[in-house]
Write a protein that holds these residues in place. Structure first.
Motif, PDB file in Angstrom:
ATOM      1  N   GLY A   8      15.151   4.435  13.301  1.00 13.21           N
ATOM      2  CA  GLY A   8      15.897   3.373  12.629  1.00 13.21           C
ATOM      3  C   GLY A   8      15.479   3.073  11.213  1.00 13.21           C
ATOM      4  N   GLY A   9      14.412   3.702  10.736  1.00 11.75           N
ATOM      5  CA  GLY A   9      14.002   3.459   9.358  1.00 11.75           C
ATOM      6  C   GLY A   9      14.984   4.058   8.371  1.00 11.75           C
ATOM      7  N   GLY A  10      14.798   3.725   7.106  1.00 10.41           N
ATOM      8  CA  GLY A  10      15.671   4.260   6.074  1.00 10.41           C
ATOM      9  C   GLY A  10      15.518   3.517   4.775  1.00 10.41           C
ATOM     10  N   LEU A  11      16.440   3.788   3.868  1.00 12.77           N
ATOM     11  CA  LEU A  11      16.456   3.153   2.546  1.00 12.77           C
ATOM     12  C   LEU A  11      17.509   2.050   2.545  1.00 12.77           C
ATOM     13  CD1 LEU A  11      15.703   3.073  -0.488  1.00 12.77           C
ATOM     14  CD2 LEU A  11      17.463   4.828  -0.846  1.00 12.77           C
ATOM     15  N   ARG A  20       2.737  -2.299  10.284  1.00 17.86           N
ATOM     16  CA  ARG A  20       3.193  -1.536   9.120  1.00 17.86           C
ATOM     17  C   ARG A  20       2.034  -1.236   8.183  1.00 17.86           C
ATOM     18  NH1 ARG A  20       6.856  -6.255   6.168  1.00 17.86           N
ATOM     19  NH2 ARG A  20       5.109  -7.555   5.421  1.00 17.86           N
ATOM     20  N   GLN A  21       2.198  -0.136   7.468  1.00 20.41           N
ATOM     21  CA  GLN A  21       1.191   0.251   6.488  1.00 20.41           C
ATOM     22  C   GLN A  21       1.888   0.729   5.234  1.00 20.41           C
ATOM     23  OE1 GLN A  21      -1.761   3.080   7.837  1.00 20.41           O
ATOM     24  NE2 GLN A  21      -3.169   2.438   6.232  1.00 20.41           N
ATOM     25  N   ALA A  22       1.655   0.016   4.158  1.00 24.91           N
ATOM     26  CA  ALA A  22       2.208   0.392   2.864  1.00 24.91           C
ATOM     27  C   ALA A  22       1.228   1.327   2.162  1.00 24.91           C
ATOM     28  CB  ALA A  22       2.454  -0.853   2.026  1.00 24.91           C
ATOM     29  N   PRO A  23       1.719   2.139   1.221  1.00 24.32           N
ATOM     30  CA  PRO A  23       0.825   3.063   0.509  1.00 24.32           C
ATOM     31  C   PRO A  23      -0.329   2.322  -0.145  1.00 24.32           C
ATOM     32  CG  PRO A  23       3.101   3.587   0.042  1.00 24.32           C
ATOM     33  CD  PRO A  23       3.118   2.295   0.811  1.00 24.32           C
ATOM     34  N   GLY A  24      -1.536   2.806   0.106  1.00 25.62           N
ATOM     35  CA  GLY A  24      -2.710   2.211  -0.509  1.00 25.62           C
ATOM     36  C   GLY A  24      -3.179   0.914   0.109  1.00 25.62           C
ATOM     37  N   LYS A  25      -2.536   0.502   1.201  1.00 26.55           N
ATOM     38  CA  LYS A  25      -2.913  -0.762   1.840  1.00 26.55           C
ATOM     39  C   LYS A  25      -3.321  -0.518   3.288  1.00 26.55           C
ATOM     40  CE  LYS A  25      -0.084  -3.837  -0.987  1.00 26.55           C
ATOM     41  NZ  LYS A  25       0.879  -4.965  -0.965  1.00 26.55           N
ATOM     42  N   GLU A  26      -4.014  -1.497   3.847  1.00 26.70           N
ATOM     43  CA  GLU A  26      -4.389  -1.403   5.248  1.00 26.70           C
ATOM     44  C   GLU A  26      -3.199  -1.707   6.157  1.00 26.70           C
ATOM     45  OE1 GLU A  26      -9.131  -2.633   4.883  1.00 26.70           O
ATOM     46  OE2 GLU A  26      -7.755  -3.840   6.077  1.00 26.70           O
ATOM     47  N   ARG A  27      -3.280  -1.191   7.361  1.00 33.06           N
ATOM     48  CA  ARG A  27      -2.247  -1.493   8.343  1.00 33.06           C
ATOM     49  C   ARG A  27      -2.280  -2.979   8.688  1.00 33.06           C
ATOM     50  NH1 ARG A  27      -3.004   2.059  13.314  1.00 33.06           N
ATOM     51  NH2 ARG A  27      -4.655   0.564  13.787  1.00 33.06           N
ATOM     52  N   GLU A  28      -1.091  -3.571   8.842  1.00 29.93           N
ATOM     53  CA  GLU A  28      -1.046  -4.996   9.162  1.00 29.93           C
ATOM     54  C   GLU A  28      -0.113  -5.250  10.334  1.00 29.93           C
ATOM     55  OE1 GLU A  28       0.509  -7.465   6.058  1.00 29.93           O
ATOM     56  OE2 GLU A  28       2.325  -6.260   5.790  1.00 29.93           O
ATOM     57  N   PHE A  29      -0.421  -6.302  11.050  1.00 27.67           N
ATOM     58  CA  PHE A  29       0.387  -6.746  12.177  1.00 27.67           C
ATOM     59  C   PHE A  29       1.693  -7.341  11.662  1.00 27.67           C
ATOM     60  CE2 PHE A  29       1.508  -8.677  16.117  1.00 27.67           C
ATOM     61  CZ  PHE A  29       1.930  -9.963  15.830  1.00 27.67           C
ATOM     62  N   ALA A  71       7.197   0.136   3.846  1.00 26.75           N
ATOM     63  CA  ALA A  71       6.012   0.610   4.565  1.00 26.75           C
ATOM     64  C   ALA A  71       6.429   1.592   5.648  1.00 26.75           C
ATOM     65  CB  ALA A  71       5.266  -0.554   5.203  1.00 26.75           C
ATOM     66  N   MET A  72       5.430   2.261   6.207  1.00 31.17           N
ATOM     67  CA  MET A  72       5.640   3.004   7.450  1.00 31.17           C
ATOM     68  C   MET A  72       5.451   2.001   8.588  1.00 31.17           C
ATOM     69  SD  MET A  72       6.298   6.012   8.712  1.00 31.17           S
ATOM     70  CE  MET A  72       5.736   7.298   7.594  1.00 31.17           C
ATOM     71  N   TYR A  73       6.449   1.917   9.458  1.00 32.06           N
ATOM     72  CA  TYR A  73       6.399   0.988  10.574  1.00 32.06           C
ATOM     73  C   TYR A  73       6.082   1.753  11.859  1.00 32.06           C
ATOM     74  CZ  TYR A  73       8.191  -2.859   7.792  1.00 32.06           C
ATOM     75  OH  TYR A  73       8.327  -3.854   6.848  1.00 32.06           O
ATOM     76  N   HIS A  74       5.062   1.280  12.555  1.00 34.53           N
ATOM     77  CA  HIS A  74       4.636   1.899  13.803  1.00 34.53           C
ATOM     78  C   HIS A  74       4.824   0.925  14.952  1.00 34.53           C
ATOM     79  CE1 HIS A  74       2.414   5.281  11.873  1.00 34.53           C
ATOM     80  NE2 HIS A  74       2.258   4.393  10.904  1.00 34.53           N
ATOM     81  N   CYS A  75       5.253   1.421  16.093  1.00 38.73           N
ATOM     82  CA  CYS A  75       5.207   0.595  17.286  1.00 38.73           C
ATOM     83  C   CYS A  75       3.952   0.958  18.075  1.00 38.73           C
ATOM     84  CB  CYS A  75       6.465   0.707  18.137  1.00 38.73           C
ATOM     85  SG  CYS A  75       6.683   2.227  19.036  1.00 38.73           S
ATOM     86  N   VAL A  77      10.372   2.716   6.210  1.00 39.33           N
ATOM     87  CA  VAL A  77      11.314   1.736   5.672  1.00 39.33           C
ATOM     88  C   VAL A  77      11.056   1.597   4.176  1.00 39.33           C
ATOM     89  CG1 VAL A  77      12.016  -0.679   5.671  1.00 39.33           C
ATOM     90  CG2 VAL A  77      11.533   0.484   7.836  1.00 39.33           C
ATOM     91  N   THR A  78      12.100   1.798   3.396  1.00 38.32           N
ATOM     92  CA  THR A  78      11.999   1.660   1.949  1.00 38.32           C
ATOM     93  C   THR A  78      13.037   0.649   1.485  1.00 38.32           C
ATOM     94  OG1 THR A  78      11.305   3.964   1.734  1.00 38.32           O
ATOM     95  CG2 THR A  78      12.038   2.850  -0.265  1.00 38.32           C
TER      96      THR A  78
END
Length: 123
Positions: free
Chosen positions: A8-11, A40-49, A94-98, A119-120
């Motif tokens: 389901g991700g995308g631009l 989610r984890q954005a480039p250069g950032k830690e993963r967050e809830f 970010a990249m979204y992970h379940c 997701v962008t």
């Protein structure tokens, strides 16, 4: 063994919406104490809830940054979890992970993870 597959991700433009899905397999969740969540984890950032849901009972939890914009839900019959994302902002990129875990643990520690969906959000 629990397997999780996101989609389901995308631009999307700022202000738009996306719905992420997480298909779970490997066990029956509807009668379990499992908790599932989105991170989610954005480039250069830690993963967050981002959000979590107790599969049995449906209690939900959200990060302050997404409250009122994102909604987490699950479909017992399909063994699938969703994240409806509205009013998206560029900082949601970010990249979204379940993820899934047999119970709620400190720091939202999870045993099982999907590979993620990107997701962008453009400004």
């Amino acid at each position: 063994q629990v397997q999780l597959v996101e989609s389901g991700g995308g631009l999307v433009q700022a202000g738009g919406s996306l719905r992420l899905s997480c298909a779970a397999s490997g066990r029956t969740f509807s009668t379990s104490s499992y908790v599932m969540g989105w991170f989610r984890q954005a480039p250069g950032k830690e993963r967050e809830f981002v959000a979590a849901i107790k599969w049995s009972g449906g209690t939900t939890y959200y990060a302050d940054s997404v409250k009122g914009r994102f909604t987490i839900s699950r479909d017992n019959a399909k063994n699938t979890m969703y994240l409806q994302m509205n009013s998206l902002k560029p900082e949601d990129t970010a990249m979204y992970h379940c993820a899934a875990d047999p119970g709620i643990r400190p720091g939202w520690t999870m045993d099982y993870w999907g590979k993620g969906t990107l997701v962008t959000v453009s400004s």
